[in-house]
Scaffold this active site. Structure first.
Site, PDB file in Angstrom:
ATOM      1  N   TRP A  83       0.822  -1.206   0.000  1.00  0.00           N
ATOM      2  CA  TRP A  83       0.000   0.000   0.000  1.00  0.00           C
ATOM      3  C   TRP A  83       0.859   1.260   0.000  1.00  0.00           C
ATOM      4  O   TRP A  83       1.782   1.403   0.803  1.00  0.00           O
ATOM      5  CB  TRP A  83      -0.912   0.037   1.208  1.00  0.00           C
ATOM      6  CG  TRP A  83      -1.936  -1.026   1.416  1.00  0.00           C
ATOM      7  CD1 TRP A  83      -2.628  -1.236   2.582  1.00  0.00           C
ATOM      8  CD2 TRP A  83      -2.454  -1.995   0.495  1.00  0.00           C
ATOM      9  NE1 TRP A  83      -3.518  -2.268   2.440  1.00  0.00           N
ATOM     10  CE2 TRP A  83      -3.438  -2.754   1.159  1.00  0.00           C
ATOM     11  CE3 TRP A  83      -2.170  -2.303  -0.840  1.00  0.00           C
ATOM     12  CZ2 TRP A  83      -4.137  -3.796   0.539  1.00  0.00           C
ATOM     13  CZ3 TRP A  83      -2.852  -3.340  -1.463  1.00  0.00           C
ATOM     14  CH2 TRP A  83      -3.828  -4.067  -0.777  1.00  0.00           C
ATOM     15  N   ASN A 198      -6.931  -0.849  -4.899  1.00  0.00           N
ATOM     16  CA  ASN A 198      -7.033  -2.240  -4.485  1.00  0.00           C
ATOM     17  C   ASN A 198      -8.474  -2.718  -4.618  1.00  0.00           C
ATOM     18  O   ASN A 198      -9.360  -2.240  -3.906  1.00  0.00           O
ATOM     19  CB  ASN A 198      -6.569  -2.407  -3.034  1.00  0.00           C
ATOM     20  CG  ASN A 198      -6.820  -3.817  -2.517  1.00  0.00           C
ATOM     21  OD1 ASN A 198      -6.451  -4.783  -3.159  1.00  0.00           O
ATOM     22  ND2 ASN A 198      -7.476  -3.927  -1.370  1.00  0.00           N
ATOM     23  N   GLU A 199      -8.708  -3.617  -5.580  1.00  0.00           N
ATOM     24  CA  GLU A 199     -10.002  -4.259  -5.812  1.00  0.00           C
ATOM     25  C   GLU A 199     -11.170  -3.272  -5.975  1.00  0.00           C
ATOM     26  O   GLU A 199     -12.120  -3.267  -5.180  1.00  0.00           O
ATOM     27  CB  GLU A 199     -10.300  -5.261  -4.693  1.00  0.00           C
ATOM     28  CG  GLU A 199      -9.278  -6.381  -4.627  1.00  0.00           C
ATOM     29  CD  GLU A 199      -9.670  -7.530  -3.708  1.00  0.00           C
ATOM     30  OE1 GLU A 199      -9.063  -8.610  -3.832  1.00  0.00           O
ATOM     31  OE2 GLU A 199     -10.585  -7.354  -2.854  1.00  0.00           O
ATOM     32  N   TYR A 276      -9.705 -16.175  -4.781  1.00  0.00           N
ATOM     33  CA  TYR A 276      -9.911 -16.686  -3.431  1.00  0.00           C
ATOM     34  C   TYR A 276     -11.080 -17.672  -3.439  1.00  0.00           C
ATOM     35  O   TYR A 276     -12.177 -17.337  -2.975  1.00  0.00           O
ATOM     36  CB  TYR A 276     -10.185 -15.550  -2.453  1.00  0.00           C
ATOM     37  CG  TYR A 276      -8.988 -14.681  -2.168  1.00  0.00           C
ATOM     38  CD1 TYR A 276      -7.971 -15.119  -1.318  1.00  0.00           C
ATOM     39  CD2 TYR A 276      -8.862 -13.426  -2.754  1.00  0.00           C
ATOM     40  CE1 TYR A 276      -6.869 -14.328  -1.057  1.00  0.00           C
ATOM     41  CE2 TYR A 276      -7.765 -12.620  -2.495  1.00  0.00           C
ATOM     42  CZ  TYR A 276      -6.774 -13.077  -1.652  1.00  0.00           C
ATOM     43  OH  TYR A 276      -5.675 -12.285  -1.391  1.00  0.00           O
ATOM     44  N   GLU A 316      -3.133 -11.505  -6.395  1.00  0.00           N
ATOM     45  CA  GLU A 316      -3.517 -12.000  -5.063  1.00  0.00           C
ATOM     46  C   GLU A 316      -4.071 -13.406  -5.189  1.00  0.00           C
ATOM     47  O   GLU A 316      -4.913 -13.667  -6.056  1.00  0.00           O
ATOM     48  CB  GLU A 316      -4.602 -11.126  -4.406  1.00  0.00           C
ATOM     49  CG  GLU A 316      -4.131  -9.821  -3.813  1.00  0.00           C
ATOM     50  CD  GLU A 316      -5.218  -9.166  -2.947  1.00  0.00           C
ATOM     51  OE1 GLU A 316      -6.010  -9.913  -2.314  1.00  0.00           O
ATOM     52  OE2 GLU A 316      -5.279  -7.930  -2.911  1.00  0.00           O
ATOM     53  N   TRP A 358      -0.905 -13.903  -1.058  1.00  0.00           N
ATOM     54  CA  TRP A 358      -1.303 -13.098   0.101  1.00  0.00           C
ATOM     55  C   TRP A 358      -1.177 -13.996   1.318  1.00  0.00           C
ATOM     56  O   TRP A 358      -1.826 -15.041   1.370  1.00  0.00           O
ATOM     57  CB  TRP A 358      -2.760 -12.651  -0.050  1.00  0.00           C
ATOM     58  CG  TRP A 358      -3.176 -11.712   1.046  1.00  0.00           C
ATOM     59  CD1 TRP A 358      -3.559 -12.046   2.313  1.00  0.00           C
ATOM     60  CD2 TRP A 358      -3.249 -10.283   0.965  1.00  0.00           C
ATOM     61  NE1 TRP A 358      -3.848 -10.924   3.043  1.00  0.00           N
ATOM     62  CE2 TRP A 358      -3.676  -9.832   2.235  1.00  0.00           C
ATOM     63  CE3 TRP A 358      -2.998  -9.348  -0.037  1.00  0.00           C
ATOM     64  CZ2 TRP A 358      -3.861  -8.475   2.503  1.00  0.00           C
ATOM     65  CZ3 TRP A 358      -3.184  -8.013   0.243  1.00  0.00           C
ATOM     66  CH2 TRP A 358      -3.617  -7.585   1.500  1.00  0.00           C
TER      67      TRP A 358
END
Length: 431
Positions: A83, A198-199, A276, A316, A358
């Site tokens: 970040w 981010n996303e 994920y 990720e 991640w």
């Protein structure tokens, strides 16, 4: 004394100019659907470590950043995603729009300098979709405090005041002068790429038009400041209206993004995807989750190759130890599945250029554990898989370097022969 100071300043400016000129060839570029570094293919085996700046903002804790980079490098990892934002809240980077905490910024300076020392490239994300570390909610609240009537956090993507706050943050980070390296971030080849968000998700507009317009505007803004670095969106890879035949692959989520349309935007240099299965398919067993993962990766690799014609990074992925029935074998199986897909594409000269798990932690960071953490010194089987992948991708790189060198040698030989024939043609005719 005045002339002496001017002379010193001139020497500094010339030195920095010469350094920038010398480093132009060491920025990672794209060529077709490949990453290139110094004229050779580049493959990235990497990791996420969102916490780097936060931890480094406390000088007494910086050894953890150094330790993480050292351990990562020793396992062949070459890229870290982290970040470059922390908006409001505790120990923020940006405590109000355009107002920055220099101690936290020095933490990010240290991260960049330390990554450079260990030969690790960085992907720096510029804002969060979620409330963690402020994100779009904090930006919207700042605008509300200035009298803007905003009804949704998704107004982050629409409101001109909020967009102005974001553009200012982008400009501040890209133009930051690093107190450790003496380089502005936009001139530092340690940074591989910027990530817009981010996303990003905009559930209030499932058509995808809002996010498409925002990416187009913000990508142009980044490139107007920095043409040295690559740029990516931060997308999870969900399909949208531009590819209806693919939408059945989405795990029941309609969040206003469009993998194909978003990544076709000219200023976006490469595509990203997250995965994920344990979060997205909570009711499915382990084999069904792996089956989804295989299809998810296959489709994105194919579409990046055939439609986007841009490199693809899986930025990720992971398997949580908090999942019901979890064991290390399941996590290793998921890592092997991901890595085999990347390697299979890479060795054929395809678009898949690497994957980033991640998340990486080092010893003494128990408060950062989220179930997905990998501590290399404590996870021998997973660490071995990571190291093997690093070695395999390095072998692919070396093979392509040799192939390129052979082609160069053949071209040079042909050119020399053509020159010899040209020089001697007249002699043969005269004889």
């Amino acid at each position: 004394m005045k002339h002496f100071s001017l002379a010193i300043l001139l020497v500094i400016l010339i030195h920095q100019h010469n350094f920038v000129e010398a480093t132009k060839n060491v920025f990672i570029r794209t060529w077709g659907h490949h990453f290139m570094l110094n004229g050779n293919p580049y493959y990235a085996n990497g990791f996420n470590a969102y916490w780097l700046m936060y931890v480094a903002s406390d000088p007494s804790q910086r050894f953890k950043v150094s330790s993480a980079f050292q351990e990562a490098s020793s396992h062949g990892l070459t890229v870290a995603r982290t970040w470059a934002f922390s908006d409001g809240g505790y120990r923020p980077l940006q405590y109000a729009p355009g107002s920055y905490n220099d101690q936290t910024f020095k933490g990010l300076d240290f991260v960049v300098a330390e990554a450079r020392k260990h030969g690790i490239k960085l992907i720096l994300s510029l804002v969060n979709n979620y409330e963690s570390f402020g994100g779009k909610k904090q930006y919207v609240n700042w605008a509300r405090n200035q009298g803007q009537y905003l009804t949704s956090d998704d107004d982050f993507f629409r409101n001109p005041i909020v967009k102005g706050y974001y553009k200012n943050h982008v400009s501040t980070v890209l133009n930051r002068y690093n107190s450790f390296t003496g380089l502005h971030y936009k001139n530092d080849p340690t940074i591989m790429a910027w990530e817009l968000m981010n996303e990003p998700r905009c559930t209030s507009d499932p058509s995808g038009r809002t996010i498409q317009a925002w990416i187009t505007e913000m990508a142009a803004h980044v490139k107007s400041i920095d043409r040295n670095h690559l740029l990516e969106i931060g997308s999870e890879g969900f399909y949208g209206q531009s590819s209806p035949h693919r939408r059945s692959l989405n795990p029941g989520l309609n969040i206003g993004t469009d993998f194909i349309a978003n990544n076709r935007i000219p200023h976006i240099d490469f595509a990203t995807v997250h995965s994920y299965p344990d979060q997205w398919l909570t009711g499915a067993n382990d084999q069904n989750q792996l089956s989804f993962l295989n299809q998810w990766l296959d489709s994105h690799i194919q579409d990046s190759q055939n439609i986007l014609r841009k490199p693809l990074l899986l930025t990720e992925f992971g398997k949580s130890s908090k999942d019901s029935g979890y064991n290390t074998y399941q996590r290793d199986q998921l890592f092997n599945t991901v890595y085999n897909k990347v390697y299979s594409s890479a060795k054929r000269g395809g678009v898949a250029a690497g994957a980033m798990f991640w998340q990486l932690l080092t010893d003494g960071m128990d408060s950062f554990r989220d179930g997905y953490e990998i501590i290399l010194s404590q996870s021998s089987s997973t660490a071995n898989i990571i190291t093997q992948q690093s070695h395999k991708l390095d072998q692919v790189r070396k093979i392509f370097v040799r192939m390129r060198n052979v082609e160069r040698w053949k071209r040079a030989k042909a050119a020399r022969r053509a020159q010899w024939l040209s020089r001697n043609r007249g002699k043969r005719i005269g004889n």
